[in-house]
Design a protein around this motif. Structure first.
Motif, PDB file in Angstrom:
ATOM      1  N   ILE A 103     -39.038  -2.622  20.567  1.00 43.34           N
ATOM      2  CA  ILE A 103     -38.921  -1.730  19.422  1.00 43.34           C
ATOM      3  C   ILE A 103     -37.446  -1.626  19.041  1.00 43.34           C
ATOM      4  CG2 ILE A 103     -39.255   0.642  18.632  1.00 43.34           C
ATOM      5  CD1 ILE A 103     -41.779   0.579  20.503  1.00 43.34           C
ATOM      6  N   ALA A 104     -37.170  -1.995  17.781  1.00 41.41           N
ATOM      7  CA  ALA A 104     -35.777  -2.028  17.319  1.00 41.41           C
ATOM      8  C   ALA A 104     -35.453  -0.827  16.451  1.00 41.41           C
ATOM      9  CB  ALA A 104     -35.527  -3.324  16.547  1.00 41.41           C
ATOM     10  N   GLY A 105     -36.481  -0.118  15.997  1.00 42.98           N
ATOM     11  CA  GLY A 105     -36.198   1.049  15.178  1.00 42.98           C
ATOM     12  C   GLY A 105     -37.467   1.744  14.751  1.00 42.98           C
ATOM     13  N   LEU A 106     -37.300   3.010  14.413  1.00 46.23           N
ATOM     14  CA  LEU A 106     -38.391   3.802  13.813  1.00 46.23           C
ATOM     15  C   LEU A 106     -37.786   4.368  12.538  1.00 46.23           C
ATOM     16  CD1 LEU A 106     -39.510   5.674  17.029  1.00 46.23           C
ATOM     17  CD2 LEU A 106     -41.007   4.251  15.648  1.00 46.23           C
ATOM     18  N   VAL A 107     -38.420   4.112  11.405  1.00 46.24           N
ATOM     19  CA  VAL A 107     -37.839   4.561  10.140  1.00 46.24           C
ATOM     20  C   VAL A 107     -38.896   5.321   9.343  1.00 46.24           C
ATOM     21  CG1 VAL A 107     -36.150   2.672  10.039  1.00 46.24           C
ATOM     22  CG2 VAL A 107     -38.408   2.385   8.961  1.00 46.24           C
ATOM     23  N   ALA A 108     -38.408   6.087   8.396  1.00 49.76           N
ATOM     24  CA  ALA A 108     -39.329   6.848   7.540  1.00 49.76           C
ATOM     25  C   ALA A 108     -40.256   5.882   6.816  1.00 49.76           C
ATOM     26  CB  ALA A 108     -38.536   7.686   6.548  1.00 49.76           C
ATOM     27  N   PRO A 109     -41.471   6.311   6.540  1.00 49.41           N
ATOM     28  CA  PRO A 109     -42.442   5.422   5.898  1.00 49.41           C
ATOM     29  C   PRO A 109     -41.875   4.805   4.625  1.00 49.41           C
ATOM     30  CG  PRO A 109     -43.470   7.514   6.483  1.00 49.41           C
ATOM     31  CD  PRO A 109     -42.018   7.657   6.787  1.00 49.41           C
ATOM     32  N   GLY A 110     -42.037   3.508   4.490  1.00 48.81           N
ATOM     33  CA  GLY A 110     -41.575   2.811   3.287  1.00 48.81           C
ATOM     34  C   GLY A 110     -40.169   2.257   3.401  1.00 48.81           C
ATOM     35  N   LEU A 111     -39.444   2.610   4.452  1.00 49.69           N
ATOM     36  CA  LEU A 111     -38.050   2.156   4.565  1.00 49.69           C
ATOM     37  C   LEU A 111     -37.883   0.935   5.474  1.00 49.69           C
ATOM     38  CD1 LEU A 111     -35.966   5.466   4.687  1.00 49.69           C
ATOM     39  CD2 LEU A 111     -36.616   4.056   2.724  1.00 49.69           C
ATOM     40  N   ALA A 112     -38.988   0.354   5.913  1.00 53.61           N
ATOM     41  CA  ALA A 112     -38.868  -0.825   6.783  1.00 53.61           C
ATOM     42  C   ALA A 112     -38.288  -2.001   6.010  1.00 53.61           C
ATOM     43  CB  ALA A 112     -40.238  -1.197   7.338  1.00 53.61           C
ATOM     44  N   PRO A 113     -37.372  -2.749   6.611  1.00 52.64           N
ATOM     45  CA  PRO A 113     -36.836  -3.939   5.943  1.00 52.64           C
ATOM     46  C   PRO A 113     -37.915  -5.024   5.886  1.00 52.64           C
ATOM     47  CG  PRO A 113     -36.053  -3.853   8.192  1.00 52.64           C
ATOM     48  CD  PRO A 113     -36.841  -2.588   7.965  1.00 52.64           C
ATOM     49  N   PRO A 114     -37.710  -6.050   5.061  1.00 53.81           N
ATOM     50  CA  PRO A 114     -38.689  -7.138   5.023  1.00 53.81           C
ATOM     51  C   PRO A 114     -38.765  -7.831   6.387  1.00 53.81           C
ATOM     52  CG  PRO A 114     -36.828  -7.559   3.516  1.00 53.81           C
ATOM     53  CD  PRO A 114     -36.551  -6.269   4.203  1.00 53.81           C
ATOM     54  N   ALA A 115     -39.916  -8.333   6.715  1.00 49.54           N
ATOM     55  CA  ALA A 115     -40.086  -9.020   8.001  1.00 49.54           C
ATOM     56  C   ALA A 115     -41.122 -10.112   7.832  1.00 49.54           C
ATOM     57  CB  ALA A 115     -40.529  -8.024   9.070  1.00 49.54           C
ATOM     58  N   ILE A 164     -42.970   5.029  22.817  1.00 52.82           N
ATOM     59  CA  ILE A 164     -42.524   4.287  21.631  1.00 52.82           C
ATOM     60  C   ILE A 164     -41.130   4.790  21.284  1.00 52.82           C
ATOM     61  CG2 ILE A 164     -42.982   3.776  19.199  1.00 52.82           C
ATOM     62  CD1 ILE A 164     -45.972   4.242  19.752  1.00 52.82           C
ATOM     63  N   ARG A 165     -40.125   4.028  21.656  1.00 49.74           N
ATOM     64  CA  ARG A 165     -38.765   4.394  21.286  1.00 49.74           C
ATOM     65  C   ARG A 165     -37.898   3.140  21.290  1.00 49.74           C
ATOM     66  NH1 ARG A 165     -36.893   7.705  26.703  1.00 49.74           N
ATOM     67  NH2 ARG A 165     -36.194   5.904  27.891  1.00 49.74           N
ATOM     68  N   VAL A 166     -36.749   3.249  20.678  1.00 54.82           N
ATOM     69  CA  VAL A 166     -35.893   2.068  20.547  1.00 54.82           C
ATOM     70  C   VAL A 166     -35.558   1.523  21.932  1.00 54.82           C
ATOM     71  CG1 VAL A 166     -33.627   1.241  19.775  1.00 54.82           C
ATOM     72  CG2 VAL A 166     -34.963   2.791  18.322  1.00 54.82           C
ATOM     73  N   GLY A 167     -35.733   0.223  22.091  1.00 54.63           N
ATOM     74  CA  GLY A 167     -35.433  -0.442  23.352  1.00 54.63           C
ATOM     75  C   GLY A 167     -36.653  -0.669  24.219  1.00 54.63           C
ATOM     76  N   ALA A 168     -37.714   0.089  23.962  1.00 56.88           N
ATOM     77  CA  ALA A 168     -38.936  -0.079  24.776  1.00 56.88           C
ATOM     78  C   ALA A 168     -39.658  -1.358  24.373  1.00 56.88           C
ATOM     79  CB  ALA A 168     -39.856   1.116  24.595  1.00 56.88           C
ATOM     80  N   ASP A 169     -40.429  -1.895  25.288  1.00 54.20           N
ATOM     81  CA  ASP A 169     -41.302  -3.016  24.935  1.00 54.20           C
ATOM     82  C   ASP A 169     -42.245  -2.572  23.815  1.00 54.20           C
ATOM     83  OD1 ASP A 169     -40.157  -4.513  26.922  1.00 54.20           O
ATOM     84  OD2 ASP A 169     -41.867  -4.387  28.310  1.00 54.20           O
ATOM     85  N   ALA A 170     -42.508  -3.475  22.886  1.00 53.04           N
ATOM     86  CA  ALA A 170     -43.450  -3.153  21.804  1.00 53.04           C
ATOM     87  C   ALA A 170     -44.873  -3.348  22.322  1.00 53.04           C
ATOM     88  CB  ALA A 170     -43.163  -4.002  20.580  1.00 53.04           C
ATOM     89  N   ASP A 171     -45.266  -2.462  23.234  1.00 53.51           N
ATOM     90  CA  ASP A 171     -46.620  -2.416  23.805  1.00 53.51           C
ATOM     91  C   ASP A 171     -47.355  -1.301  23.075  1.00 53.51           C
ATOM     92  OD1 ASP A 171     -45.682  -4.252  25.633  1.00 53.51           O
ATOM     93  OD2 ASP A 171     -45.889  -2.953  27.390  1.00 53.51           O
ATOM     94  N   LEU A 172     -48.271  -1.660  22.216  1.00 53.28           N
ATOM     95  CA  LEU A 172     -48.826  -0.676  21.297  1.00 53.28           C
ATOM     96  C   LEU A 172     -50.337  -0.805  21.185  1.00 53.28           C
ATOM     97  CD1 LEU A 172     -46.168  -1.294  18.494  1.00 53.28           C
ATOM     98  CD2 LEU A 172     -46.183   0.623  20.112  1.00 53.28           C
TER      99      LEU A 172
END
Ligand code: DOR
Ligand code: ZN
Length: 480
Positions: A33-45, A381-389
């Motif tokens: 997990i590289a970031g948590l952002v407000a809805p709609g603010l995610a960069p393109p991926a 779920i926080r920055v740096g954690a494995d993206a295990d979701l």
């Protein structure tokens, strides 16, 4: 150097933590997990996962599964077991040592590790055995990388003999020094065997005889013996499959005394009761410890909130369907699959108002991660954690059925039950391993977890077997 770009975003979901739920987009880079952002603010991926209308939970960590390989692959193997886990929203499993061979030496650990690493689609830890015969192997097992140890005080599948109390004490002395947690099947073997044999001699083969053999005191006595030895030695212990309301006061007592004891219960103890054994096919719920009288259910639910029970695991214990049937209860195999149904069952309880999604995250992700030294990289779920979701749809229903389980053990006590609240996608380190109820990853994606336990805190080290087998001229200091 520029960080590599975000490769995956999960947009529009409600992100659930132990302390609350927020609307946020989740950014994933290189499996973390590289970031948590407000809805709609995610960069393109490159990859966008649409989680609108869904909740995103940390993947479930199930500290108690039996995947049967090596040696009993007609019941399960690392492929089928881990696929069932993935479909169930489970991203990490800890697997038990009662395989054939048992995980009792570093060599047998390596054998199992290679099987798991080549087949599993979820991450895993492997328990080593604290058995009657392998005290000298406990330290090599730690060096090999066990997640913890398993002590079978009560007899069950695999018929691993319970070590005598002297061996348990010596084992705990060693484990206290190593700092790893020992998961304990807390039932008193001599008592249950004597009662079992007496009932067999009297001709009893009915389902209730199983419960009678393992009546409450069988569990309560073993719990307190284990906790007494853990307190003396400073060993960290975890009580698996707590089934008995009478144990809960004692658990709080030992916790209050400062014993490092964690406890799990299972969905089947919360949902099922012994009377169900009397229905046609009811023998399927035979397991150890037994599913008890209905009076135990409410106290166990309460235990999820009063500090006695820390977590919900499954004791996923598959057997071939024919091993699970029969009129003679002593011949019916013990246990049934659970890893695929535990999250749906607990989400159903959320929908029924019994607990919150935040409670589910605490009980099925946060607490297990904390108890076994994974918290931070897993369980949150926080920055740096494995993206295990686990992405779950709280409005989606399914009818449970043994036939559709991904486990090879096609038996279920939940046949025909409707659950509401289902995982619709499961990610392990950023990779989708299950989607819409089907496993989608190639075998071998799963990796052994890395653990960081707190510093060991052994006690009464001057009285250990290792210490007293060298000559002493004086009594111990003897302070109380
Ligand atoms: O019912 C059970 N089955 N209880 C256990 O403790 C072990 C498990 C198994 O391995 O089949
Ligand atoms: Zn078990």
């Amino acid at each position: 150097m520029q960080p590599s770009p975000i490769d995956t975003v999960i947009t529009g979901g409600q992100v659930v933590g132990e302390d609350g739920t927020v609307a946020a987009d989740i950014l994933i880079r290189d499996g973390r997990i590289a970031g948590l952002v407000a809805p709609g603010l995610a960069p393109p991926a490159d990859r966008v996962i649409d989680a609108r209308g869904k909740h995103v939970l940390p993947g479930v960590i199930d500290v108690h599964v039996h995947f049967r390989e090596p040696g009993m692959t007609h019941k399960e193997d690392w492929g089928t077991g881990s696929q069932a886990a993935a479909v169930g929203g489970v991203t990490t499993v800890f697997e038990m040592p009662n395989t054939n061979p048992p995980t009792d030496t570093a060599e047998n650990f390596a054998l199992k590790h290679d099987l798991a690493a080549s087949k599993s689609i979820v991450d895993f830890g492997l328990y080593g055995l604290l058995g009657a015969h392998n005290v000298e192997h406990l330290e090599p097992l730690a060096a090999a990388g066990v997640i913890g140890y398993k002590l079978f005080m009560g007899n069950t599948t695999g018929d691993l003999p319970c070590p005598n109390d002297g061996t348990i004490l010596e084992g705990f002395e060693i484990l206290a020094r190593l700092g790893k947690r020992c998961s304990i099947h807390a039932e008193n073997s001599p008592i249950l065997f004597r009662r079992e044999h007496a009932m067999q001699a009297a001709g009893r083969t009915d389902p209730m005889a199983h419960l009678a053999a393992r009546t409450d005191v069988v569990a309560v006595e073993a719990l307190n013996r284990a906790a007494t030895l853990a307190e003396w030695t400073g060993a960290r212990i975890h009580i698996v499959h707590e089934s008995c309301a009478r144990s809960l006061d004692y658990i709080r007592f030992w916790k209050a005394r400062g014993v490092d004891i964690t406890v799990e219960t299972l969905p089947q103890y919360l949902y099922l009761d012994a009377e169900m054994m009397l229905e046609p096919g009811g023998e399927v719920i035979r397991m150890n410890p037994p599913i008890r009288e209905k009076a135990h259910q409410e106290p166990l639910w309460a235990g999820l909130f009063d500090g006695s029970i820390d977590m919900v695991s499954t004791d996923h214990a598959p057997h071939a369907a024919e091993e699970k049937r029969g009129a003679d209860i002593w011949k019916v195999a013990c246990g049934f699959p659970g890893v695929e149904t535990s999250l749906p069952l607990m989400l159903t309880a959320v929908n029924a108002g019994r607990l919150t999604l935040e409670d589910v995250v605490r009980l099925m992700a946060g607490a297990p991660a904390r108890a076994f030294g994974l918290f931070g990289s897993k369980g949150v779920i926080r920055v740096g954690a494995d993206a295990d979701l686990a992405i779950v749809d709280m409005g989606k229903s399914a009818v449970l059925s043994a036939a559709t389980l991904h486990s090879r053990g096609k038996s279920s006590p939940y046949e025909g039950m409707t659950v509401t609240g289902l995982p619709v996608a499961t990610l392990v380190r950023g990779k989708t391993v299950a989607k819409d109820g089907q496993p989608v990853a190639e075998p071998g994606w799963g990796k052994m977890v890395r653990q960081a336990m707190p510093a060991p805190a052994p006690r009464h080290t001057e009285t250990t077997l290792a210490a007293i087998t060298v000559p002493h001229q004086r009594p111990f200091a003897g302070t109380l």
